[in-house]
Scaffold this motif. Structure first.
Motif, mmCIF file in Angstrom:
data_model
loop_
_atom_site.group_PDB
_atom_site.id
_atom_site.type_symbol
_atom_site.label_atom_id
_atom_site.label_comp_id
_atom_site.label_asym_id
_atom_site.label_seq_id
_atom_site.Cartn_x
_atom_site.Cartn_y
_atom_site.Cartn_z
ATOM 1 N N LEU A 118 -2.225 -70.488 -17.834
ATOM 2 C CA LEU A 118 -1.073 -70.562 -16.935
ATOM 3 C C LEU A 118 -0.883 -69.260 -16.143
ATOM 4 C CD1 LEU A 118 1.431 -72.423 -19.276
ATOM 5 C CD2 LEU A 118 0.031 -73.370 -17.430
ATOM 6 N N GLY A 119 -1.881 -68.365 -16.198
ATOM 7 C CA GLY A 119 -1.852 -67.153 -15.390
ATOM 8 C C GLY A 119 -1.319 -65.918 -16.082
ATOM 9 N N TYR A 120 -1.057 -66.001 -17.370
ATOM 10 C CA TYR A 120 -0.556 -64.837 -18.109
ATOM 11 C C TYR A 120 -1.725 -63.991 -18.586
ATOM 12 C CZ TYR A 120 4.139 -66.634 -17.923
ATOM 13 O OH TYR A 120 5.356 -67.072 -17.460
ATOM 14 N N GLU A 121 -1.490 -62.691 -18.628
ATOM 15 C CA GLU A 121 -2.494 -61.755 -19.128
ATOM 16 C C GLU A 121 -1.994 -61.147 -20.425
ATOM 17 O OE1 GLU A 121 -3.225 -58.836 -16.109
ATOM 18 O OE2 GLU A 121 -3.931 -60.328 -14.669
ATOM 19 N N THR A 122 -2.925 -60.899 -21.321
ATOM 20 C CA THR A 122 -2.572 -60.259 -22.584
ATOM 21 C C THR A 122 -2.245 -58.805 -22.309
ATOM 22 O OG1 THR A 122 -4.040 -61.781 -23.733
ATOM 23 C CG2 THR A 122 -3.360 -59.792 -24.932
ATOM 24 N N GLY A 123 -1.076 -58.357 -22.780
ATOM 25 C CA GLY A 123 -0.614 -57.007 -22.478
ATOM 26 C C GLY A 123 -0.429 -56.120 -23.690
ATOM 27 N N SER A 124 -0.972 -56.533 -24.856
ATOM 28 C CA SER A 124 -0.821 -55.710 -26.051
ATOM 29 C C SER A 124 -1.870 -56.102 -27.080
ATOM 30 C CB SER A 124 0.568 -55.904 -26.673
ATOM 31 O OG SER A 124 0.636 -57.144 -27.356
ATOM 32 N N HIS A 134 1.257 -62.158 -33.058
ATOM 33 C CA HIS A 134 1.686 -62.369 -31.665
ATOM 34 C C HIS A 134 0.966 -61.382 -30.746
ATOM 35 C CE1 HIS A 134 5.063 -64.561 -33.428
ATOM 36 N NE2 HIS A 134 5.416 -64.951 -32.213
ATOM 37 N N VAL A 135 0.986 -61.672 -29.452
ATOM 38 C CA VAL A 135 0.568 -60.740 -28.409
ATOM 39 C C VAL A 135 1.596 -60.802 -27.277
ATOM 40 C CG1 VAL A 135 -1.918 -60.715 -28.862
ATOM 41 C CG2 VAL A 135 -0.959 -62.486 -27.382
ATOM 42 N N LEU A 136 1.758 -59.692 -26.590
ATOM 43 C CA LEU A 136 2.583 -59.664 -25.383
ATOM 44 C C LEU A 136 1.776 -60.301 -24.261
ATOM 45 C CD1 LEU A 136 5.067 -58.657 -23.736
ATOM 46 C CD2 LEU A 136 3.750 -56.561 -23.325
ATOM 47 N N MET A 137 2.391 -61.233 -23.534
ATOM 48 C CA MET A 137 1.769 -61.889 -22.386
ATOM 49 C C MET A 137 2.634 -61.581 -21.175
ATOM 50 S SD MET A 137 -0.772 -63.423 -23.991
ATOM 51 C CE MET A 137 -1.481 -64.343 -22.627
ATOM 52 N N VAL A 138 2.001 -61.225 -20.040
ATOM 53 C CA VAL A 138 2.752 -60.860 -18.841
ATOM 54 C C VAL A 138 2.180 -61.583 -17.620
ATOM 55 C CG1 VAL A 138 3.448 -58.608 -19.733
ATOM 56 C CG2 VAL A 138 1.321 -58.813 -18.449
ATOM 57 N N LYS A 139 3.051 -61.773 -16.632
ATOM 58 C CA LYS A 139 2.657 -62.429 -15.384
ATOM 59 C C LYS A 139 3.621 -62.035 -14.296
ATOM 60 C CE LYS A 139 2.099 -67.106 -13.447
ATOM 61 N NZ LYS A 139 2.167 -68.549 -13.761
ATOM 62 N N SER A 140 3.096 -61.849 -13.082
ATOM 63 C CA SER A 140 3.934 -61.642 -11.904
ATOM 64 C C SER A 140 3.834 -62.884 -11.037
ATOM 65 C CB SER A 140 3.455 -60.424 -11.112
ATOM 66 O OG SER A 140 3.656 -59.254 -11.864
ATOM 67 N N ILE A 141 4.983 -63.288 -10.489
ATOM 68 C CA ILE A 141 4.965 -64.473 -9.609
ATOM 69 C C ILE A 141 5.504 -64.076 -8.246
ATOM 70 C CG2 ILE A 141 5.126 -66.184 -11.436
ATOM 71 C CD1 ILE A 141 8.120 -66.470 -10.738
#
Length: 141
Positions: A118-124, A134-141
């Motif tokens: 869905l376009g999220y990147e792993t950030g941690s 868990h992992v932090l997932m981030v996305k800019s729209i």
């Protein structure tokens, strides 16, 4: 299939019921950890598979200028049905309506691939939350 914003106490109780079933009963999260001080400051949604049967829920909270997608869950029979994508799309739309362009979530490690699609990147690196990787997932729209 549809998403609906929670606007009544009865709807909020339905969201809490689904979260208890998924997180507390199925995944073993302590009840006192599942429900927190942010419930009243969050926007909640319900996901319906058919007309009157809510089968999923999530909440959106603004944290330091980020839209934080939280408590994302579906009842077991409805996973892999496309409803997870509907949850994320709905939360992203709600965030965009508030002028937010940065999304983040703490995704369970086993769902990392779903969020990446869905376009999220792993950030941690992997971290433990409520006894679950868990992992932090981030996305800019």
């Amino acid at each position: 299939m549809r998403a609906e914003r929670v606007t009544t106490g009865n709807q909020l109780e339905e969201a809490f019921r689904i979260r208890r079933e998924v997180f507390v009963e199925e995944q073993g999260v302590p009840l006192e950890d599942e429900f927190d001080q942010y419930e009243q400051n969050s926007e909640h949604i319900l996901i319906y598979h058919e007309e009157d049967a809510p089968v999923g829920t999530a909440r959106l909270r603004v944290v330091d200028g980020w839209a934080k997608l939280e408590r994302i869950c579906l009842l077991a029979p409805y996973r892999k049905s496309g409803l997870g994508s509907l949850i994320i799309a709905t939360l992203e739309q709600m965030a965009a309506e508030q002028g937010l362009t940065r999304m983040k979530l703490h995704g369970q490690k086993q769902a990392e691939g779903f969020y990446q699609k869905l376009g999220y990147e792993t950030g941690s690196p992997v971290f433990m939350e409520d006894g679950i990787p868990h992992v932090l997932m981030v996305k800019s729209i």
